[in-house]
Design a protein around this motif. Structure first.
Motif, mmCIF file in Angstrom:
data_model
loop_
_atom_site.group_PDB
_atom_site.id
_atom_site.type_symbol
_atom_site.label_atom_id
_atom_site.label_comp_id
_atom_site.label_asym_id
_atom_site.label_seq_id
_atom_site.Cartn_x
_atom_site.Cartn_y
_atom_site.Cartn_z
ATOM 1 N N LEU A 5 0.815 -1.217 0.000
ATOM 2 C CA LEU A 5 0.000 0.000 0.000
ATOM 3 C C LEU A 5 0.849 1.267 0.000
ATOM 4 O O LEU A 5 0.364 2.330 -0.374
ATOM 5 N N VAL A 6 2.098 1.143 0.450
ATOM 6 C CA VAL A 6 3.059 2.240 0.345
ATOM 7 C C VAL A 6 4.353 1.656 -0.212
ATOM 8 O O VAL A 6 4.612 0.458 -0.122
ATOM 9 N N GLN A 7 5.130 2.522 -0.787
ATOM 10 C CA GLN A 7 6.436 2.139 -1.310
ATOM 11 C C GLN A 7 7.481 2.894 -0.513
ATOM 12 O O GLN A 7 7.314 4.086 -0.226
ATOM 13 N N ALA A 8 8.555 2.211 -0.163
ATOM 14 C CA ALA A 8 9.631 2.833 0.607
ATOM 15 C C ALA A 8 10.890 2.899 -0.241
ATOM 16 O O ALA A 8 11.166 1.989 -1.020
ATOM 17 N N ARG A 9 11.605 3.991 -0.092
ATOM 18 C CA ARG A 9 12.924 4.095 -0.717
ATOM 19 C C ARG A 9 13.877 4.643 0.333
ATOM 20 O O ARG A 9 13.483 5.396 1.224
ATOM 21 N N THR A 10 15.132 4.255 0.222
ATOM 22 C CA THR A 10 16.145 4.694 1.177
ATOM 23 C C THR A 10 16.901 5.875 0.597
ATOM 24 O O THR A 10 17.323 5.853 -0.558
ATOM 25 N N LYS B 163 17.686 7.498 5.721
ATOM 26 C CA LYS B 163 16.273 7.557 6.081
ATOM 27 C C LYS B 163 15.442 6.911 4.989
ATOM 28 O O LYS B 163 15.855 6.848 3.831
ATOM 29 N N ARG B 164 14.291 6.427 5.395
ATOM 30 C CA ARG B 164 13.363 5.810 4.452
ATOM 31 C C ARG B 164 12.241 6.792 4.180
ATOM 32 O O ARG B 164 11.671 7.374 5.092
ATOM 33 N N MET B 165 11.949 6.950 2.907
ATOM 34 C CA MET B 165 10.871 7.826 2.474
ATOM 35 C C MET B 165 9.750 6.949 1.941
ATOM 36 O O MET B 165 9.978 5.989 1.217
ATOM 37 N N PHE B 166 8.504 7.319 2.313
ATOM 38 C CA PHE B 166 7.347 6.510 1.962
ATOM 39 C C PHE B 166 6.395 7.301 1.069
ATOM 40 O O PHE B 166 6.179 8.493 1.281
ATOM 41 N N THR B 167 5.831 6.619 0.086
ATOM 42 C CA THR B 167 4.800 7.203 -0.776
ATOM 43 C C THR B 167 3.672 6.192 -0.936
ATOM 44 O O THR B 167 3.872 4.980 -0.789
ATOM 45 N N LEU B 168 2.514 6.717 -1.247
ATOM 46 C CA LEU B 168 1.368 5.857 -1.524
ATOM 47 C C LEU B 168 1.559 5.150 -2.858
ATOM 48 O O LEU B 168 2.054 5.748 -3.813
ATOM 49 N N THR B 169 1.150 3.908 -2.939
ATOM 50 C CA THR B 169 1.090 3.196 -4.212
ATOM 51 C C THR B 169 -0.323 3.349 -4.762
ATOM 52 O O THR B 169 -1.225 3.841 -4.069
ATOM 53 N N GLU B 170 -0.524 2.920 -5.985
ATOM 54 C CA GLU B 170 -1.881 2.946 -6.553
ATOM 55 C C GLU B 170 -2.820 2.083 -5.719
ATOM 56 O O GLU B 170 -3.971 2.437 -5.495
ATOM 57 N N ALA C 117 -6.197 3.310 -3.866
ATOM 58 C CA ALA C 117 -7.478 2.627 -4.078
ATOM 59 C C ALA C 117 -8.086 2.188 -2.741
ATOM 60 O O ALA C 117 -9.289 2.364 -2.514
ATOM 61 N N GLU C 118 -7.261 1.633 -1.876
ATOM 62 C CA GLU C 118 -7.757 1.200 -0.566
ATOM 63 C C GLU C 118 -8.254 2.392 0.251
ATOM 64 O O GLU C 118 -9.289 2.322 0.901
ATOM 65 N N LEU C 119 -7.521 3.494 0.210
ATOM 66 C CA LEU C 119 -7.936 4.699 0.928
ATOM 67 C C LEU C 119 -9.236 5.250 0.348
ATOM 68 O O LEU C 119 -10.130 5.666 1.089
ATOM 69 N N GLY C 120 -9.360 5.242 -0.976
ATOM 70 C CA GLY C 120 -10.593 5.702 -1.611
ATOM 71 C C GLY C 120 -11.783 4.855 -1.200
ATOM 72 O O GLY C 120 -12.873 5.380 -0.927
ATOM 73 N N ALA C 121 -11.610 3.534 -1.151
ATOM 74 C CA ALA C 121 -12.694 2.646 -0.726
ATOM 75 C C ALA C 121 -13.069 2.908 0.733
ATOM 76 O O ALA C 121 -14.254 2.942 1.088
ATOM 77 N N PHE C 122 -12.059 3.097 1.570
ATOM 78 C CA PHE C 122 -12.319 3.403 2.982
ATOM 79 C C PHE C 122 -13.091 4.716 3.123
ATOM 80 O O PHE C 122 -14.060 4.803 3.880
ATOM 81 N N ALA C 123 -12.673 5.740 2.383
ATOM 82 C CA ALA C 123 -13.310 7.061 2.497
ATOM 83 C C ALA C 123 -14.764 7.030 2.052
ATOM 84 O O ALA C 123 -15.568 7.847 2.512
ATOM 85 N N ALA C 124 -15.131 6.082 1.208
ATOM 86 C CA ALA C 124 -16.504 5.996 0.715
ATOM 87 C C ALA C 124 -17.432 5.253 1.671
ATOM 88 O O ALA C 124 -18.658 5.343 1.548
ATOM 89 N N GLU C 125 -16.876 4.535 2.633
ATOM 90 C CA GLU C 125 -17.695 3.778 3.593
ATOM 91 C C GLU C 125 -18.178 4.692 4.713
ATOM 92 O O GLU C 125 -17.442 5.567 5.172
ATOM 93 N N PRO C 126 -19.404 4.462 5.198
ATOM 94 C CA PRO C 126 -19.836 5.223 6.384
ATOM 95 C C PRO C 126 -19.044 4.759 7.611
ATOM 96 O O PRO C 126 -18.586 3.610 7.649
ATOM 97 N N PRO C 127 -18.860 5.645 8.584
ATOM 98 C CA PRO C 127 -18.155 5.229 9.812
ATOM 99 C C PRO C 127 -18.865 4.048 10.465
ATOM 100 O O PRO C 127 -20.093 3.929 10.404
ATOM 101 N N LYS C 128 -18.085 3.173 11.088
ATOM 102 C CA LYS C 128 -18.638 1.973 11.723
ATOM 103 C C LYS C 128 -19.510 2.294 12.932
ATOM 104 O O LYS C 128 -20.479 1.623 13.210
ATOM 105 N N ARG C 129 -19.117 3.317 13.682
ATOM 106 C CA ARG C 129 -19.881 3.689 14.890
ATOM 107 C C ARG C 129 -19.638 5.166 15.195
ATOM 108 O O ARG C 129 -18.619 5.727 14.788
ATOM 109 N N PRO C 130 -20.564 5.767 15.906
ATOM 110 C CA PRO C 130 -20.366 7.183 16.245
ATOM 111 C C PRO C 130 -19.202 7.353 17.225
ATOM 112 O O PRO C 130 -18.800 6.420 17.905
ATOM 113 N N THR C 131 -18.707 8.571 17.268
ATOM 114 C CA THR C 131 -17.609 8.893 18.169
ATOM 115 C C THR C 131 -18.050 8.741 19.615
ATOM 116 O O THR C 131 -19.142 9.153 19.989
ATOM 117 N N ALA C 132 -17.180 8.168 20.420
ATOM 118 C CA ALA C 132 -17.424 8.051 21.859
ATOM 119 C C ALA C 132 -16.328 8.822 22.593
ATOM 120 O O ALA C 132 -15.154 8.693 22.256
#
Length: 187
Positions: free
Chosen positions: A52-57, A66-73, A77-92
């Motif tokens: 889900l992320v790519q690392a380069r040194t 140091k290792r630098m991280f970037t999002l992969t496609e 995609a996984e983040l987009g799918a997560f953002a489209a889902e309603p929250p599982k439960r209200p904030t407590a």
């Protein structure tokens, strides 16, 4: 929700080292999704293993690499799918101070006052940091112009929530301190 999605969302800003991500969490995400640097580093390793992320040194002189991280496609995609889902439960709200306030009638008012003043100081400090971040993001623009023209507005919208949260903390602390002063004056 897991830390995974908070890290993926933070990497939408672009490539970052674990250290830079930790600092970004302190400023923007800690108010609603806190994480220690150790948790972030472990999560980055898991995300890299899952593709889900790519690392380069990055080689550095006189400092550890140091290792630098970037999002992969796949990460996007996984983040987009997560953002489209309603929250599982209200904030407590889980706040130890509120339990202490609930139990304050059996204790010393000065102890309670000190606890509230400490919380007020924390809230003011966070609010000051959030306002500095807002000023840096706006960079002389109005909020309306920023929200209309910026490439990404998610970080600003969550920053607005953090500012509102800390402003409400300050209002609540001030109200509690007023009530405590009035009760001392009557008693």
């Amino acid at each position: 929700m897991s830390l995974k999605y908070a890290v993926l969302a933070a990497l939408l800003e672009g490539e970052a080292s674990g250290y830079e991500l930790s600092k970004a969490f302190d400023v923007s995400l800690a108010n609603f999704w806190p994480a220690t640097p150790q948790q972030l580093y472990r999560e980055l390793e898991r995300l890299a293993q899952d593709g889900l992320v790519q690392a380069r040194t990055v080689q550095q002189e006189r400092r550890p690499n140091k290792r630098m991280f970037t999002l992969t496609e796949a990460g996007r995609a996984e983040l987009g799918a997560f953002a489209a889902e309603p929250p599982k439960r209200p904030t407590a709200v889980r706040d130890e101070l509120l339990i202490k306030i609930q139990a304050m009638d059996g204790g010393e008012p000065e102890v309670t006052r000190a606890l509230i003043e400490e919380r007020r100081g924390w809230a003011q400090g966070k609010l000051d940091r959030y306002r500095r971040v807002r000023s840096r993001l706006l960079d002389g623009r109005t909020e309306d112009a920023y929200l209309r023209d910026a490439d990404r507005i998610g970080p600003y919208l969550t920053l607005m929530a953090g500012i509102a949260f800390e402003e409400e903390n300050l209002r609540w602390c001030d109200r509690v301190l007023t009530v405590l002063r009035q009760r001392v004056a009557l008693g």
